[in-house]
Design an enzyme around this catalytic site. Structure first.
Site, short mmCIF file in Angstrom:
data_model
loop_
_atom_site.label_atom_id
_atom_site.label_comp_id
_atom_site.label_asym_id
_atom_site.label_seq_id
_atom_site.Cartn_x
_atom_site.Cartn_y
_atom_site.Cartn_z
CB CYS A 72 8.05 -15.19 6.36
SG CYS A 72 9.71 -15.70 5.94
CB CYS A 103 -2.93 -10.77 5.12
SG CYS A 103 -2.61 -9.92 3.57
CB CYS A 142 0.09 -12.84 7.15
SG CYS A 142 1.83 -12.45 6.93
CB CYS A 153 11.92 -17.88 0.84
SG CYS A 153 10.47 -16.91 1.22
CB CYS A 159 3.85 -6.58 5.82
SG CYS A 159 2.89 -6.46 4.29
CD GLU A 167 10.54 -14.88 10.63
OE1 GLU A 167 10.05 -15.78 9.92
OE2 GLU A 167 10.02 -14.44 11.65
N1 SAH Z 1 3.48 -9.92 0.72
C1 SAH Z 1 3.59 -10.87 -0.31
C2 SAH Z 1 4.77 -11.82 -0.14
C3 SAH Z 1 5.08 -12.29 1.24
S1 SAH Z 1 3.91 -13.36 1.98
C4 SAH Z 1 2.31 -11.64 -0.47
O1 SAH Z 1 1.45 -11.53 0.37
O2 SAH Z 1 2.18 -12.33 -1.47
C5 SAH Z 1 4.29 -14.89 1.14
C6 SAH Z 1 3.11 -15.84 1.01
O3 SAH Z 1 2.80 -16.44 2.28
C7 SAH Z 1 1.83 -15.17 0.53
O4 SAH Z 1 1.21 -15.96 -0.45
C8 SAH Z 1 1.02 -15.13 1.80
O5 SAH Z 1 -0.35 -14.98 1.53
C9 SAH Z 1 1.40 -16.44 2.45
N2 SAH Z 1 1.07 -16.56 3.86
C10 SAH Z 1 1.14 -15.64 4.83
N3 SAH Z 1 0.77 -16.16 6.02
C11 SAH Z 1 0.46 -17.45 5.79
C12 SAH Z 1 -0.01 -18.52 6.62
N4 SAH Z 1 -0.24 -18.34 7.91
N5 SAH Z 1 -0.22 -19.73 6.04
C13 SAH Z 1 0.00 -19.91 4.71
N6 SAH Z 1 0.43 -18.95 3.89
C14 SAH Z 1 0.66 -17.73 4.42
FE1 SF4 Z 2 1.99 -8.59 4.04
FE2 SF4 Z 2 1.67 -11.00 5.07
FE3 SF4 Z 2 -0.28 -9.92 3.61
FE4 SF4 Z 2 2.02 -10.70 2.41
S1 SF4 Z 2 0.53 -12.01 3.45
S2 SF4 Z 2 0.88 -8.76 2.13
S3 SF4 Z 2 3.49 -10.25 4.06
S4 SF4 Z 2 0.46 -9.14 5.58
#
Ligand code: SAH
Ligand code: SF4
Length: 338
Positions: A325, A108, A111, A97, A104, A84
């Site tokens: 994303c 997390c 996410c 973006c 990944c 995406e």
């Molecule tokens: N992996 C990297 C970059 C991609 S994620 C990282 O984690 O920083 C981009 C951002 O989106 C990160 O700050 C992540 O914590 C946030 N993110 C992921 N899922 C989310 C959600 N459900 N609501 C808000 N932010 C989210």
């Molecule tokens: Fe990976 Fe999502 Fe965690 Fe970023 S927020 S490190 S994309 S699992």
């Protein structure tokens, strides 16, 4: 490929080295085939077709937000894998973006990408091709890039560094480092490595919690590199580059949004040149998380301000098109798997 690498390859094909610059310019103007390189001889174009391919991000799906014109793309690559990317329109121009990996490894819990697991790294050209597809599709030029799509950029370090050099190349898209942000969940050794490169890009750190207890629950990487270690690396980064760090903090109702959390965060960030971005968590299906209330966020910001830390609530663009994303790809995979 860099112009030097192209020159090397073209030399082996018996071509003069000045051709490398021409080919490089064509590639970075976003052509999808060698036939579009009209100032290059047919014979050379045929050789290129035989020996090379141009990476392409094909639009599989596109959603346009009815609130703010944010566009979300699902792109596919040669092997059928999808990622995406989001194009946002600000008064100062277009920001893209983009994704750095298919999936990944970091897992997390809030996410959508993390929940889907890891598939593969993207190449530098696959990162560039996301930008080029969006430029072409809209007839625009992108001025800012954020590596905040699917994937963890510092877990694909070499390809991401290659991408950064290519996208900022003055014969290419020429997007300067000051117009690029890289977001990481906190892979500490790589933050040091990046700091030592002294690039002028903005580092965003996804902190999301003020202490190890909460952070380890939502971000497994924290069990390897805890908050103290991460913040030490952030201090090193800003000291070494002179750049302010941007901390991302997704506000999750009842998890990390109390006044006590704000005070703890304020205390820990003291002495770092930082900005805190509060993002109401995007409630991804199945995670059970909900976004914090507006009053909660306002109170959180007030407390941080008391510590001399600037914090803002991030404007959530494209909230009607699942612009967080990972959600669109997941939806599309679910559809194909029936
Ligand atoms: N992996 C990297 C970059 C991609 S994620 C990282 O984690 O920083 C981009 C951002 O989106 C990160 O700050 C992540 O914590 C946030 N993110 C992921 N899922 C989310 C959600 N459900 N609501 C808000 N932010 C989210
Ligand atoms: Fe990976 Fe999502 Fe965690 Fe970023 S927020 S490190 S994309 S699992």
């Amino acid at each position: 490929m860099f112009p030097e690498e192209l020159a090397e390859m073209l030399k082996d094909m018996g071509e003069p080295s000045y051709r490398a610059k021409q080919v490089f310019k064509w590639l970075h103007s976003g052509v999808n085939s060698f036939d579009e390189m009209t100032n290059i001889s047919k014979a050379l174009r045929e050789k290129l077709v035989e020996n090379c391919y141009i990476s392409k991000a094909t639009i599989e799906k596109k959603l346009i937000s009815s609130y703010d014109d944010t566009e979300k793309y699902l792109f596919s690559f040669e092997d059928g894998e999808t990622v995406e990317s989001v194009l946002m329109k600000y008064h100062h121009g277009y920001t893209a973006c983009i994704s750095t990996q298919v999936g990944c490894k970091m897992g997390c819990t809030f996410c959508a990408t993390g929940q889907g697991g890891f598939c593969r790294n993207l190449t530098a050209s696959e990162m560039l091709s996301q930008l080029q597809s969006e430029q072409k599709d809209n007839g625009i030029r992108i001025s800012n890039v954020v590596l905040m799509g699917m994937g963890e950029p510092l877990d694909n370090f070499d390809n991401v560094m290659r991408f950064l050099k290519l996208v900022s190349h003055d014969e290419g898209m020429n997007i300067g480092m000051r117009h690029i942000s890289l977001s990481t969940c906190g892979i500490v050794p790589r933050i040091y490595e990046l700091a030592d490169k002294r690039l002028q890009l903005t580092l965003s750190v996804s902190l999301h919690a003020p202490n190890d207890e909460i952070r380890s629950r939502t971000m497994p990487i924290n069990r390897k590199y805890g908050v103290d270690e991460l913040l030490k690396a952030c201090r090193y980064y800003s000291d070494n580059t002179g750049r302010r760090i941007s901390f991302e903090y997704a506000m999750i109702d009842g998890v990390n949004d109390s006044d006590a959390c704000a005070r703890e965060l304020g205390g820990r960030l003291k002495g770092i040149i930082a900005h805190v971005n509060l993002i109401p968590v995007n409630a991804v299906g199945g995670t059970g998380y909900h976004k914090s209330k507006k009053e909660r966020m306002d109170s959180f910001i007030k407390i941080l301000e008391g510590f001399g830390i600037t914090a803002t609530i991030r404007r959530t663009l494209g909230s009607d098109i699942n612009a967080s994303c990972g959600q669109l790809r997941r939806q599309s995979l679910n559809e194909t798997s029936g």
